[in-house]
Design an enzyme around this catalytic site. Structure first.
Site, short mmCIF file in Angstrom:
data_model
loop_
_atom_site.label_atom_id
_atom_site.label_comp_id
_atom_site.label_asym_id
_atom_site.label_seq_id
_atom_site.Cartn_x
_atom_site.Cartn_y
_atom_site.Cartn_z
N HIS A 156 0.84 -1.22 0.00
CA HIS A 156 0.00 0.00 0.00
C HIS A 156 0.87 1.26 0.00
CE1 HIS A 156 -3.30 -2.75 1.05
NE2 HIS A 156 -2.45 -3.25 1.93
N SER A 277 17.78 20.11 -14.57
CA SER A 277 16.83 21.17 -14.88
C SER A 277 17.59 22.47 -15.06
CB SER A 277 15.82 21.31 -13.74
OG SER A 277 15.21 22.57 -13.78
N LYS A 283 17.79 19.47 -9.04
CA LYS A 283 17.11 18.30 -9.60
C LYS A 283 18.01 17.37 -10.40
CE LYS A 283 12.96 18.25 -10.64
NZ LYS A 283 11.73 18.34 -11.41
N ASN A 285 16.85 14.20 -12.83
CA ASN A 285 15.61 13.53 -13.26
C ASN A 285 15.86 12.13 -13.82
OD1 ASN A 285 14.19 15.86 -12.58
ND2 ASN A 285 14.57 16.76 -14.60
N GLU A 290 11.46 6.95 -16.63
CA GLU A 290 10.13 7.47 -17.01
C GLU A 290 9.80 7.09 -18.45
OE1 GLU A 290 10.30 11.25 -13.93
OE2 GLU A 290 10.59 11.60 -16.05
#
Ligand code: ARG
Length: 350
Positions: A156, A277, A283, A285, A290
């Site tokens: 969960h 970024s 950041k 990434n 993704e």
């Protein structure tokens, strides 16, 4: 003139031709079309429908064409031909004249395209297999490198019990092993030869279809001609295997994205596989993961598309089936590339 234009008195409407032609994508079947044509020429000679000399002429010209295509695989694209089958015949005719026209004796583009696509799928599946094994190996290496490291295991999305990082990686090894089984299973069923099924009802040429099958590396000749020209189960099966495999890759990717995030911070993304970024220097990434997550959507979309193309199609060949190719070519290429990329980036994680 198109291969079928003999009794037509009007030229094709430009818009019809642009919509109907498949050369813009089925040029990717050129080497397979040539391989099937060489074997068919030998079959015609064996059946005494052409002389051995003519068969040799055709085979030599086909071989030259294959070499020319190795230099430039996109050669057929701007030829104005309808499809790869007419392009090959056109090239042979330019070189050999009338004898080239004999090659199409007793065969149809329907059994030919079904043969070409199976040959293509078989090769593409081998490339996927190679990359799938590379991904499994990369996960095993990752598990080994993790040693006794532990991290929270989740249910969960709440911290549940501690698990070893290696345990996490080996869970994906199990999934990819099942994917490998599904890939091999699909290949074992696709390795059946449709050549000699003609347009739908077989061929009048007394060729030995088992011999054709063996020459092209198939396990057996197709048993039923109506099925042989209209069966695209192998496209569906490989697309389904790809969809489930990429679903696994998407789950792995989502885990990695989370584990690399500021919230979890269990894994570190290597610079070599991250982007930054321009506005927010803090950041890093996880673009690769993704993208891998996103590719699964594109691949699943192709599975749904081919199922919809086939659903309700009457026997035997219908032009709808030309829509089997673009999505499938893309799917197999994206699947293979995704697995190869996964294998390449995993060592840059911890
Ligand atoms: N381009 C066609 C396809 O990919 C080849 C078969 C054409 N057959 C026909 N009967 N029009 O399906």
């Amino acid at each position: 003139m198109a291969m079928w234009g003999g009794r037509f008195t009007e030229a094709s409407l430009e818009e019809f031709k642009a919509f109907n032609d498949s050369i813009g994508f089925d040029y990717q079947l050129a080497q397979q079309d040539i391989a099937a044509s060489k074997v068919w020429a030998a079959g015609l000679a064996e059946a005494k429908l052409i002389s051995q000399h003519e068969a040799k002429q055709l085979q030599d010209a086909l071989q030259q064409l294959a070499l020319k295509l190795e230099q430039d695989p996109t050669l057929p694209v701007d030829s104005g031909e309808e499809d790869i089958h007419s392009w090959v015949e056109g090239q042979l005719t330019e070189q050999l004249g009338a004898v080239a026209r004999k090659l199409h004796t007793g065969r149809s583009r329907n059994d030919l395209v079904a043969t070409d696509l199976r040959l293509w799928a078989r090769d593409a599946a081998q490339a996927v297999r190679h990359s799938l094994l590379a991904s499994v190996q990369a996960l095993l290496n990752f598990a080994e490198a993790a040693g006794g490291a532990v991290m929270p295991g989740y249910t969960h999305l709440q911290r549940a019990q501690p698990v070893m990082v290696a345990h996490w990686a080996l869970a994906y090894v199990e999934m990819l092993k099942r994917d490998l089984g599904r890939l091999d299973d699909a290949v074992s069923r696709l390795n059946v030869c449709p050549l000699g099924a003609g347009a739908l009802a077989g061929t009048g040429v007394p060729v030995d279809r088992s011999w054709l099958a063996t020459e092209l590396g198939f396990d057996t000749a197709a048993a039923n001609s109506l099925d042989a020209v209209s069966d695209r189960d192998f496209v569906v099966e490989l697309s389904a295997a790809a969809s489930l495999c990429m679903t696994h890759v998407s789950r792995l990717s989502e885990d990695v994205v989370f584990f690399c995030s500021g919230e979890a911070g269990f894994f570190k993304l290597g610079d070599a596989i991250s982007s930054g970024s321009s506005l927010m220097p803090q950041k890093k990434n996880p673009d690769v993961f993704e993208l891998l997550r996103g590719k699964s959507g594109r691949i699943l979309g192709q599975l749904v598309a081919i199922l919809h193309v086939l659903k309700g199609l009457p026997l035997a060949y219908n032009k709808d089936m030309q829509e089997d190719k673009q999505g499938f070519f893309d799917l197999m290429q994206q699947w293979q590339q995704s697995l190869q990329v996964l294998a390449t980036v995993l060592p840059h994680l911890p």
